[in-house]
Enzyme design. Structure first.
Site, PDB file in Angstrom:
ATOM      1  N   ASP A  88      13.120  -3.761  -2.273  1.00  0.00           N
ATOM      2  CA  ASP A  88      12.394  -4.500  -1.252  1.00  0.00           C
ATOM      3  C   ASP A  88      12.006  -5.900  -1.718  1.00  0.00           C
ATOM      4  OD1 ASP A  88      11.001  -4.740   1.206  1.00  0.00           O
ATOM      5  OD2 ASP A  88       9.120  -4.300   0.207  1.00  0.00           O
ATOM      6  N   CYS A 146       2.285 -11.648   8.517  1.00  0.00           N
ATOM      7  CA  CYS A 146       3.223 -12.607   7.929  1.00  0.00           C
ATOM      8  C   CYS A 146       3.096 -13.984   8.573  1.00  0.00           C
ATOM      9  CB  CYS A 146       4.647 -12.081   8.091  1.00  0.00           C
ATOM     10  SG  CYS A 146       5.894 -13.110   7.304  1.00  0.00           S
TER      11      CYS A 146
END
Length: 322
Positions: A88, A146
């Site tokens: 990831d 984000c």
């Protein structure tokens, strides 16, 4: 009031209702405690099943980064019993990620599922699958925590990204997971319609009893948990705790994410299972509208159009007073 192990869900529900109980212990033939069953749990068991392994345990995935010795960590995690390894990073279409995926694939048993990402293009999918990934994680910038798109201009609308990436993955015999931007059941249905095999949910599940973090209360007594982006200043400070003050201060300048977000618990749906109920209900209804009985059939039958912001607002519920 107790219930015998293996009882039919409908009978369990009726017994609990007759006894005016919301839950009861489930006991085995030897009188030992097996677990607890609620009325809602009895109903749920007739609608969907948990993702369990051959031993009946919930499936567990483990995420690793690209630094250090990821192949060794992956092998140790598989030995510990995880069901899937996720390699990831925010920018998954880079040479280092391809190298790590190849190394992890070589270190794990043949056929063991490896997820890699994140990417938003067919080329990214192609390179990661060629390196050994069986599943590619799609999404740059759609997450609630984000700020990548606002700070860098990097990213892509999630539906378009999943649509392109899933087509390339299908051609290569792989799959994609849609990661980010899921705030309503409709977002899950749209991701599946675009070709995703699974949908990852972050902030939506953060505001539940099961999520990590301490339960806190605001001035009005509303329960919440704090959530933050993994590239935020707060997350960077946690990761660099062992470094000297100057380097920590320097790295703290390069943040891409919200350091503190309050995720309020919904009194009507305070647990993960409660949210899954809502998601499953919405997705099943979407399938009904499309006349589909399975995810592949839904993907084939779904017709997706473009709507304006005003069209979106038109479809949102509005409280009405008469």
């Amino acid at each position: 009031v107790t219930l015998p192990e293996g009882i039919d869900p409908r009978e369990a529900f009726d017994r609990l209702k007759a006894a005016r109980r919301t839950l009861a212990p489930v006991v085995g033939a030897d009188g030992g405690l097996v677990g607890l069953l609620t009325r809602s749990g009895a109903v749920r068991s007739t609608i969907y099943r948990p993702a369990v392994d051959a031993s009946g345990h919930l499936r567990v995935g483990a995420a690793i980064g690209m630094n250090g010795d990821p192949a060794r960590r992956a092998a140790e995690l598989v030995t510990a019993g995880v069901d899937v390894i996720v390699v990831d990073t925010a920018h998954g279409h880079q040479d280092r990620m391809v190298e790590v995926v190849r190394a992890v694939r070589a270190a794990l048993p043949d056929g063991f599922p490896i997820v890699a990402g994140n990417v938003v293009t067919a080329a990214g999918v192609r390179d990661l699958v060629d390196a050994g990934a069986s599943i590619v994680k799609v999404g740059v910038g759609p997450g609630a925590m984000c700020t990548t798109r606002m700070q860098t201009g990097v990213g892509r609308p999630q539906f378009s990204a999943v649509l392109e990436c899933s087509r390339e993955a299908a051609r290569l015999g792989a799959h994609v997971w849609a990661d980010g931007g899921v705030r309503h059941p409709r977002d899950v249905a749209l991701a599946l319609a675009a070709g995703a095999s699974n949908v990852m949910i972050g902030s939506w599940f953060a505001g539940t009893h099961e999520s990590p973090g301490d339960l806190q209360y605001d001035a009005d007594g509303r329960a919440y948990k704090e959530s933050f982006g993994m590239a935020s200043a707060r997350a960077v400070a946690d990761r660099t705790e062992g470094e000297d003050a100057f380097d920590r201060a320097r790295k703290g300048l390069f943040e891409e994410g919200i350091s503190a977000g309050r995720m309020y618990l919904d009194p009507e749906r305070p647990g993960v299972e409660d949210l899954i109920d809502s998601i499953v209900a919405g997705v099943r209804s979407s399938f009904t509208y499309a006349g589909a009985a399975s995810i592949p059939e839904f993907r084939e039958r779904a017709i997706v159009g473009i709507q304006s912001a005003s069209g979106y607002r038109e479809g949102a519920p509005v409280p009405v007073s008469w």
